[in-house]
Scaffold this active site. Structure first.
Site, mmCIF file in Angstrom:
data_model
loop_
_atom_site.group_PDB
_atom_site.id
_atom_site.type_symbol
_atom_site.label_atom_id
_atom_site.label_comp_id
_atom_site.label_asym_id
_atom_site.label_seq_id
_atom_site.Cartn_x
_atom_site.Cartn_y
_atom_site.Cartn_z
ATOM 1 N N GLU A 41 0.697 -1.151 -0.023
ATOM 2 C CA GLU A 41 0.117 0.274 -0.276
ATOM 3 C C GLU A 41 0.826 1.366 0.230
ATOM 4 O OE1 GLU A 41 -2.243 0.560 3.682
ATOM 5 O OE2 GLU A 41 -3.622 1.671 2.548
ATOM 6 N N LYS A 114 -9.627 1.032 -2.604
ATOM 7 C CA LYS A 114 -9.572 0.422 -0.871
ATOM 8 C C LYS A 114 -10.976 1.267 -0.523
ATOM 9 C CE LYS A 114 -7.140 1.231 3.515
ATOM 10 N NZ LYS A 114 -6.206 1.795 4.054
ATOM 11 N N CYS A 156 -4.955 -3.522 3.033
ATOM 12 C CA CYS A 156 -4.845 -3.108 4.331
ATOM 13 C C CYS A 156 -5.931 -3.263 5.462
ATOM 14 C CB CYS A 156 -4.346 -1.700 4.638
ATOM 15 S SG CYS A 156 -3.163 -1.234 5.774
HETATM 16 O O1 LIG Z 1 -1.692 7.481 4.694
HETATM 17 C C1 LIG Z 1 -0.532 7.048 4.259
HETATM 18 O O2 LIG Z 1 0.453 7.763 4.070
HETATM 19 C C2 LIG Z 1 -0.482 5.301 4.026
HETATM 20 N N1 LIG Z 1 -1.862 4.667 4.281
HETATM 21 C C3 LIG Z 1 -2.041 4.255 5.462
HETATM 22 O O3 LIG Z 1 -0.960 3.962 6.167
HETATM 23 C C4 LIG Z 1 -3.072 3.397 5.855
HETATM 24 C C5 LIG Z 1 -4.077 4.125 5.994
HETATM 25 S S1 LIG Z 1 -3.695 5.561 7.087
HETATM 26 N N2 LIG Z 1 -2.791 2.538 7.025
HETATM 27 C C6 LIG Z 1 -3.711 1.546 7.156
HETATM 28 O O4 LIG Z 1 -4.894 1.404 6.677
HETATM 29 C C7 LIG Z 1 -3.442 0.629 8.430
HETATM 30 C C8 LIG Z 1 -4.406 -0.177 9.042
HETATM 31 C C9 LIG Z 1 -3.847 -0.822 9.881
HETATM 32 O O5 LIG Z 1 -2.841 -0.660 10.535
HETATM 33 C C10 LIG Z 1 -4.665 -1.796 10.659
HETATM 34 O O6 LIG Z 1 -5.685 -2.146 10.248
HETATM 35 O O7 LIG Z 1 -4.261 -2.138 11.778
#
Ligand SMILES: O=C(O)CNC(=O)[C@H](CS)NC(=O)CCC(=O)C(=O)O
Length: 272
Positions: A41, A114, A156
């Site tokens: 991701e 997503k 994710c």
């Molecule tokens: O925003 C960015 O720069 C990159 N995107 C992410 O890191 C994404 C959205 S914040 N991370 C997750 O979805 C973590 C999920 C997770 O860790 C869980 O389900 O426990």
């Protein structure tokens, strides 16, 4: 046999830098023809300024990231899942997290956005996450039939929602690019992915971001490939690099014949 490959990265906010890492890693690895290579991701742009991804969001079908991945798939004659990268939406203040599948001729075979937005609090150094502030949620379940098998796409945080995987129906391979946090990864990464492999009786290819990123966020690594029985076929705990496994998709049939959970499912009508 099908060669399943996950690329683990510590992506930066710089698209060109991240694309070069992917191309270099693929050049040094011996990527077999018709392999399925899955990127993590936010492989192309991670962190940086609050709206870093917004700044590099592309128009679908016309962007450097899509062009380079299409060319890479064609060059290696393999399938490439794009992890996610930002694609422009009607809303100038938001992008969608696109997870595209390119085929061995560079053709676009699937485009998943997503669905579940990571708007949560985590007791890590970032604290609270608000993915929906810049990312527009998708609303379409995407599976695609290919010569190497029926592939389901998820990203994710999606892994926490069983209904999405029920809605996918019959899949041979689940690809799940991720940027799982260090904290929630320690607690849930393996359990959630093994549950999906076991309940769907499918292979799982889950590349994760890894390490400490320029914006201070810490991601869990442990990119992993799982069998339909839930066995770990390959895992890379830290650092940038590949993890791969050569599998026989037909092995699913024996597992399904011995334990036909899809037929026994009393709640199947609720989704498909
Ligand atoms: O925003 C960015 O720069 C990159 N995107 C992410 O890191 C994404 C959205 S914040 N991370 C997750 O979805 C973590 C999920 C997770 O860790 C869980 O389900 O426990």
């Amino acid at each position: 046999m099908v060669n399943l490959v996950a690329l683990q990265m510590t992506s930066t906010p710089h698209v060109e830098e991240n694309l070069n890492i992917v191309e270099k890693e693929m050049a040094t690895a011996d990527i077999e023809r018709d392999s399925l290579v899955v990127l993590p991701e936010c492989f192309a742009c991670f962190g940086g300024k609050e709206k870093g991804q917004l700044a590099v969001a592309e128009v679908k079908g016309d962007g450097i990231i899509q062009q380079r991945l299409s060319a890479l798939a064609k060059q290696h004659q393999c399938y490439i899942v794009s992890g996610t990268f930002p694609v422009k939406t009607q809303n100038p203040d938001k992008f969608s997290a696109a997870c595209m599948l390119f085929g061995p001729n560079g053709e676009l075979l699937a485009d998943y956005r997503k669905i579940h937005m990571f708007d949560v609090s985590v007791n890590d150094n970032t604290g609270s996450y608000k993915e929906s502030a810049t990312t527009e949620a998708g609303n379409e379940v995407v599976t695609v039939r290919t010569p190497i098998g029926n592939i389901g796409l998820a990203v994710c945080y999606d892994v926490r929602f069983p209904g999405l995987f029920s809605a996918m129906g019959e899949i041979d391979i689940l690809v799940l690019p991720a940027a799982f946090t260090q904290r929630t990864g320690e607690a849930h990464w393996h359990a959630l992915l093994k549950a999906r492999a076991i309940e769907k009786q499918c292979y799982v290819v889950a590349p994760n971001q890894s390490g400490v990123h320029q914006n201070g966020r810490e991601t869990y690594g442990h990119s992993i490939i799982l069998s339909p029985w839930g066995d770990t076929l390959g895992e890379r705990k830290t650092e940038t690099g590949f993890v791969s496994a050569s599998v026989d998709i037909a092995e699913r049939e024996t597992i399904k014949q011995n334990m036909p959970v899809a037929e026994h499912n009393r709640f199947r009508s609720h989704f498909v």
